[in-house]
Design an enzyme around this catalytic site. Structure first.
Site, PDB file in Angstrom:
ATOM      1  N   SER A   1       0.830  -1.208   0.000  1.00 51.45           N
ATOM      2  CA  SER A   1       0.000   0.000   0.000  1.00 51.45           C
ATOM      3  C   SER A   1       0.862   1.255   0.000  1.00 51.45           C
ATOM      4  O   SER A   1       1.601   1.513  -0.931  1.00 51.45           O
ATOM      5  CB  SER A   1      -0.963  -0.039   1.183  1.00 51.45           C
TER       6      SER A   1
ATOM      7  N   ASP B   1      -6.295   1.806  -3.713  1.00 53.38           N
ATOM      8  CA  ASP B   1      -7.601   1.417  -3.183  1.00 53.38           C
ATOM      9  C   ASP B   1      -8.234   2.542  -2.360  1.00 53.38           C
ATOM     10  O   ASP B   1      -9.395   2.449  -1.984  1.00 53.38           O
ATOM     11  CB  ASP B   1      -7.517   0.124  -2.359  1.00 53.38           C
TER      12      ASP B   1
END
Length: 454
Positions: A99, A247
Site C-alpha cells: 500500500s 484502493d
C-alpha cells in the site's frame, strides 16, 4: 527453526521488509497455506509496481500450483482491481502490495471468493500457523498433478464494471488533476477515465515502487502539497490523489483545499441512497464525523456504526446487507463491488456529483462538512493501557458525558466527542476529536492530549 511471523502477519494482511522479514521462499509457503485454508481449487493473484512484487507473486503462485490449484495471474493491478477479479471470477485472491509503506516493504492482502476478507478471525491465523510449521518441517507434499499458472488481463473489464455503476456520460466537462504517487493509479486511471468528459492532468503516473517524488500516502498532508499546488496552477475543478495500491482516494477542491473523507462518505452515501429509492443501510466507522449518520438519516437511510478496519466494515456490510460503507481513512465500500473497498468508484461518484451541477466542489461538499475535526493525532506512549485508563478516569464522572468501548474509548457530550484507540502494531495512541466549533474542538483536543502525553 520455524520462522516467527508475528511481526509481519497483521490484523488484516501480511506486511514486512523484503528480504529481511520475508522473501520468495516464505511467499511460496504462503501460497500453499492460502489454498489449504480456503479449500480453493483455483485462485487469482495480482501485484503492484514494487520491485519485489513480481517475484513474490510468482512464488506464491508456485506454492499454490504445487498443491494442484490453478492460478490466474492478472499481473500489474490496483488492489481494487484484484478485488474485482476475485468477485467477477468468483475465486479467492491474493494481492501483493504494501500500500503506502516505503519501498523496502511488501505484503499480501488476501480474500476469499467474492472478495470476502481474510483477516485474523477469518483464516489469517491458520495461514500463519501453517507457514511457520512448514518453514521448520519443509513444504507440504506436492499434488500428483500440479495446477496451471495462466495470465489474464482484467483492466478493461474492471474499468467497464466501474463505469457501469456511475453514469458520467452527461456531466459537464471537468478538469481534474490526478496524483498517482508513482503507484497503481497511474495504471488504472487512464483506462477508467478513457472516453469520459474529463480533461485529465496526470501527476507521477510513471510506475515506480521506489516512490521518487513523495510517499504514496495521501493521509499525510505533506504528500498532497504537489497536488494542491498543481490544482491551483491549472485552475482545475478538483484534484484526486491515490495511495500506492490505489484502493483509497483523497480529494482536494478547486482552491486546493483538502476535502474531509467524512464529507466524501456523506456525499457518496446520499447518492447511493438516492439510487436505492431512499432506503438502505450505510456503515461508518466510529471516527467519521457526526455529519455522516446525520446525512444518512436525512436521506432516508439507516446508519450503522462500527469499529475501524476494513475486515470489520466488510463483515458488517455483509451482516447488515448495507449498500455502502465509509471510513475516515478514505476507504469506501460498495455493495455493488462485492462489499469491497474501491477508491476509484468513490472518485467517479465525486466526479458525477460535481459534474451534475454548476457550482464548485467547495460549495457542493459544504453541506456535508458541518463540524470542526482534529484529524487523527498519534502519540507515542510507553503504556497504552495505563494512558487510556487515565483518560477514562478524567471523564467517567463528568455530567452530560457518555463513554463507550466499541474500539478504544469514545467519550461524547452534546457539543463534542473524541475517540482514543491503541495501535495494534506500534506503541501509539490515536486521538480523533470533533466539536460543533473550532474553539471547542481545540480545547477538547488539547485537554485529552495533555492526559495522553502526561
Amino acid at each position: 527453526m520455524a520462522a516467527d511471523l508475528s511481526t509481519i502477519v497483521k490484523a488484516y494482511d501480511v506486511r514486512g521488509v523484503v528480504p529481511d522479514q520475508w522473501d520468495e521462499t516464505l511467499a511460496e509457503l504462503f501460497g500453499a497455506a492460502f489454498v489449504q485454508v480456503t479449500g480453493a481449487n483455483a485462485i487469482v493473484t495480482g501485484h503492484d509496481m514494487r520491485p519485489s512484487s513480481p517475484g513474490l507473486s510468482r512464488a506464491f503462485a508456485r506454492g499454490a500450483a504445487a498443491l494442484g490449484v490453478n492460478v490466474t495471474e492478472i499481473g500489474l493491478c490496483s488492489t481494487d482491481q484484484l478485488y474485482y477479479a476475485s468477485g467477477a471470477l468468483n475465486l479467492p485472491g491474493a494481492m501483493f502490495t504494501a500500500s503506502h509503506n516505503p519501498a523496502q516493504y511488501n505484503g499480501i492482502k488476501m480474500c476469499r471468493a467474492g472478495a470476502a476478507p481474510v483477516g485474523q478471525d477469518t483464516g489469517l491465523v491458520e495461514i500463519r500457523e501453517l507457514v511457520e510449521a512448514w518453514s521448520e518441517s519443509g513444504a507440504p507434499a506436492s499434488a500428483a498433478t500440479p495446477g496451471t499458472i495462466t495470465q489474464r488481463d482484467t483492466l478493461e473489464d474492471y474499468a467497464a464494471h466501474l463505469r457501469g455503476l456511475v453514469d458520467l456520460t452527461s456531466i459537464r466537462p471537468l478538469k481534474v488533476v490526478v496524483d498517482a504517487g508513482n503507484g497503481m493509479g497511474g495504471h488504472t486511471v487512464p483506462t477508467v477515465f478513457a472516453g469520459l468528459p474529463l480533461d485529465l492532468v496526470p501527476m507521477y503516473f510513471e510506475l515506480d515502487g521506489t516512490f521518487p517524488n513523495h510517499e504514496a500516502n495521501p493521509l499525510d498532508p505533506a504528500n498532497i502539497v504537489d497536488l494542491q499546488k498543481r490544482v491551483r496552477e491549472e485552475d482545475a475543478d478538483l484534484g484526486i490523489a491515490f495511495d500506492g495500491d490505489a484502493d483509497r482516494c483523497f480529494v482536494v477542491d478547486g482552491q486546493g483545499n483538502p476535502v474531509s473523507p467524512s464529507a466524501i462518505t456523506a456525499l457518496v452515501a446520499s447518492r447511493e441512497l438516492a439510487r436505492h429509492g431512499g432506503k438502505g443501510t450505510v456503515i461508518h466507522n466510529l471516527i467519521t464525523s457526526w455529519s455522516v449518520p446525520e446525512v444518512v438519516r436525512e436521506n432516508g437511510g439507516t446508519p450503522v456504526r462500527t469499529r475501524v478496519g476494513h475486515s470489520f466494515i466488510k463483515a458488517e456490510m455483509a451482516r447488515a446487507g448495507a449498500i455502502f460503507g465509509g471510513e475516515h481513512s478514505a476507504h469506501y465500500y460498495f455493495a455493488d463491488f462485492w462489499n469491497a473497498d474501491t477508491g476509484m468508484l468513490a472518485a467517479l461518484h465525486v466526479l458525477a456529483a460535481l459534474g451534475g451541477q454548476d457550482g464548485p466542489l467547495s460549495g457542493l461538499v459544504a453541506q456535508y462538512d458541518r463540524y470542526a475535526g482534529s484529524g487523527e493525532i498519534n502519540s507515542t506512549v510507553a503504556d497504552q493501557t495505563g494512558r487510556l485508563a487515565a483518560v477514562r478516569s478524567a471523564y467517567v464522572d463528568r455530567e452530560g458525558v457518555t463513554l463507550d468501548d466499541l474500539d478504544g474509548l469514545t467519550v461524547s457530550s452534546a457539543d463534542w466527542w473524541f475517540n482514543v484507540r491503541p495501535s495494534n502494531t506500534e506503541p501509539l495512541l490515536r486521538l480523533n476529536a470533533e466539536a460543533r466549533d473550532e474553539t471547542t474542538m481545540a480545547k477538547v483536543r488539547d485537554e485529552v492530549l495533555g492526559i495522553i502525553r502526561a
